[in-house]
Design an enzyme around this catalytic site. Structure first.
Site: not given
Length: 520
Positions: A288, A300, A313, A375, A377
């Site tokens: 990712k 968030k 991330d 997002e 995935r």
């Protein structure tokens, strides 16, 4: 590199290099700055004359006329895990001697890695340029190679400090480490080199994670990946797809996430092929690559959302690219490896995806977006379809995917999800050899009911209950049944809050797994 927001540019630094040498010598003969002795609680047992029964401690203590026993007692050193004491005693070839507590015993890679980190800590504190490490208790012959590798890795990673964004940074002084009592010869030297290669891959991963989002954009992440391929051009090729090329491949799921950002997406595909011999196995590592995740319209907010940390991330891509760097050094035979990252940002703008939108992935499946903050995935969906189209035998994807996995397993281990018992055994064994912690989670098919949509093939999130499982079930929809696949949710161990740094988690396990699938 173009100017960034805030005009920030990292200081150019090379990883700190250490010279490791395996030796079989009497510790009394060693000369240098600091002699580090790993000590279990049993090693500190004394006879009726208050003399150490352990041969190594007894010899050192005798050479120091009993000062070691006296001072260790005064310092209340009992050998418990994490305990250490550094003594400056006259009479040895070393300027200092450090005792490191190992608890009841030391045998696992995790324990030896921790010992290596302790060596790094005492070396930094004493500003030593040379060190030696020995265990008071001997290491079994069958575990010497794995132990010396974990020990060296712990030292390299323990010395790492990311000073690229500080106006002043100080490099570690330690330059040479002698490892005593673990054997000598070609096999030991090979293991030490392997440990260094993997460790510098981990450091590369840490630096990618630590890089702020105003510096590490999707374009810069792609540049870093291309640099790995060019550095090892004898075994690597790179293909970086732009937005138009991704559209041609119908990557609607990935591009929907990227749509709101001023920084365009870059789809990264590196391929490793061994320099000699035939290929027996084809693997894909998919990471990712969200270089920043605002959450999109489901932004968030609130305490604990950690939006300021959402540079991490892309931790899955850091693991994949760190592994690529290490594999470029090691060059395992008989295995072809595809390194795949769908890099982008999840931002907010008038062009961004909205809750309720229906998007179409590259395998034709439709997805109703019921949460723009789920997002990762969506990007992985098209990356997994792409990986399957490369004709690979096995896929492992890594992602900081769900907070649910952190709630379940904490921050020390990652969850793994796979329908393949064989692949689970392979990767878990690799993690045990590398000292990283994985825990197999269920792929409960009945939970798919939560992922059904009234207008599309599926929604992208099923709510809070079993959130990490439904996320894995979502990814499964984009993997060919002919391919063995595993998903690793590494949201917990990606970040070390105490050190305020990325961990590089996953690199070591991936390299071990690739090695096991090679013909070496």
């Amino acid at each position: 590199m173009a100017h960034t927001l805030g005009l920030t540019q990292p200081n150019s630094t090379e990883p700190h290099k250490i010279s490791f040498t395996a030796k079989e010598i009497d510790v009394i003969e060693w000369k240098g700055d600091i002699l580090v002795v790993g000590v279990t609680e049993k090693d500190l047992a004394k006879d009726g004359n208050s003399k150490f029964e352990n041969p190594i401690l007894s010899k050192v203590d005798a050479h120091l006329s009993g000062l070691l026993a006296q001072v260790s007692s005064e310092e209340d050193f009992t050998g418990k895990p994490g305990q250490s004491t550094v003594l400056r005693l006259p009479g040895l070839g070393s300027k200092r001697i450090a005792l490191i507590g190992l608890g009841q015993s030391v045998s696992s890679p995790v324990a030896f890695h921790s010992l290596g980190e302790a060596v790094a800590t005492v070396s930094k504190a004493s500003q030593s340029t040379s060190a030696a490490i020995v265990l008071a208790s001997s290491v079994s012959d069958e575990s010497k190679l794995s132990s010396v590798s974990a020990l060296a890795s712990g030292i390299v990673l323990g010395l790492f400090e990311d000073g690229r964004y500080k106006s002043e940074s100080k490099k570690p002084s330690l330059k040479a480490v002698d490892i005593i009592g673990f054997g000598t010869g070609a096999e030991v030297e090979k293991k030490l080199k392997y440990a260094e290669d993997v460790s510098y891959g981990v450091i590369f991963g840490r630096e990618l994670i630590n890089s702020p989002a105003n510096v590490l954009t999707p374009a810069v992440l792609a540049e870093e990946a291309a640099k790995v391929a060019s550095t090892y051009s004898d075994v690597f090729t790179a293909n970086i797809l732009n937005e138009e090329q991704c559209k041609e491949l119908k990557m609607g799921s990935y591009l929907a996430v990227a749509a709101a950002s001023a920084n365009p997406p870059h789809f990264i595909h590196l391929v490793y092929k061994p320099p000699n011999g035939s290929v027996k196995t084809k693997l894909a590592l998919v990471g990712k690559g969200l270089t920043f995740d605002s959450g999109g319209y489901n932004i968030k907010t609130g305490p604990g959302c950690s939006i300021e940390l959402m540079k991490f991330d892309m931790g899955g891509s850091a693991a994949v690219l760190g592994a690529a760097k290490a594999i470029g050094e090691i060059k395992p035979p008989g295995v072809e490896v595809h390194f795949i990252v769908a890099a982008c940002e999840n931002m907010i703008s008038g062009t961004g995806m909205r809750p309720g939108d229906v998007i179409t992935a590259s395998n034709g499946k439709t997805i109703e977006v019921n949460n723009t903050d789920a997002e990762g995935r969506l990007t992985l969906a098209d990356a997994l379809v792409y990986a399957c189209n490369q004709g690979v035998d096995k896929i492992v994807d890594l992602a900081t995917l769900t907070g649910a996995c952190v709630i379940a397993l904490g921050t020390s281990m990652a969850g793994i999800y796979t329908p393949s018992d064989e692949l689970a055994k392979e990767v878990i064994a690799a993690s045990e050899r590398s000292g990283e912690k994985l825990w197999r989670m269920p792929l409960e098919e009945s939970y798919w009911e939560m992922m059904k949509s009234g207008v599309a093939d599926m929604v992208n999130t099923g709510g809070r209950a079993g959130g990490s499982i439904t996320a894995a079930l979502f990814l499964k929809q984009f993997v060919s049944e002919k391919v063995q696949w595993m998903h690793i949710d590494m949201a917990g161990p990606v970040w070390n809050e105490k050190k305020k740094s990325g961990t590089g988690f996953g690199v070591a396990t991936l390299v071990e797994w690739v090695q096991k699938n090679s013909s070496s």
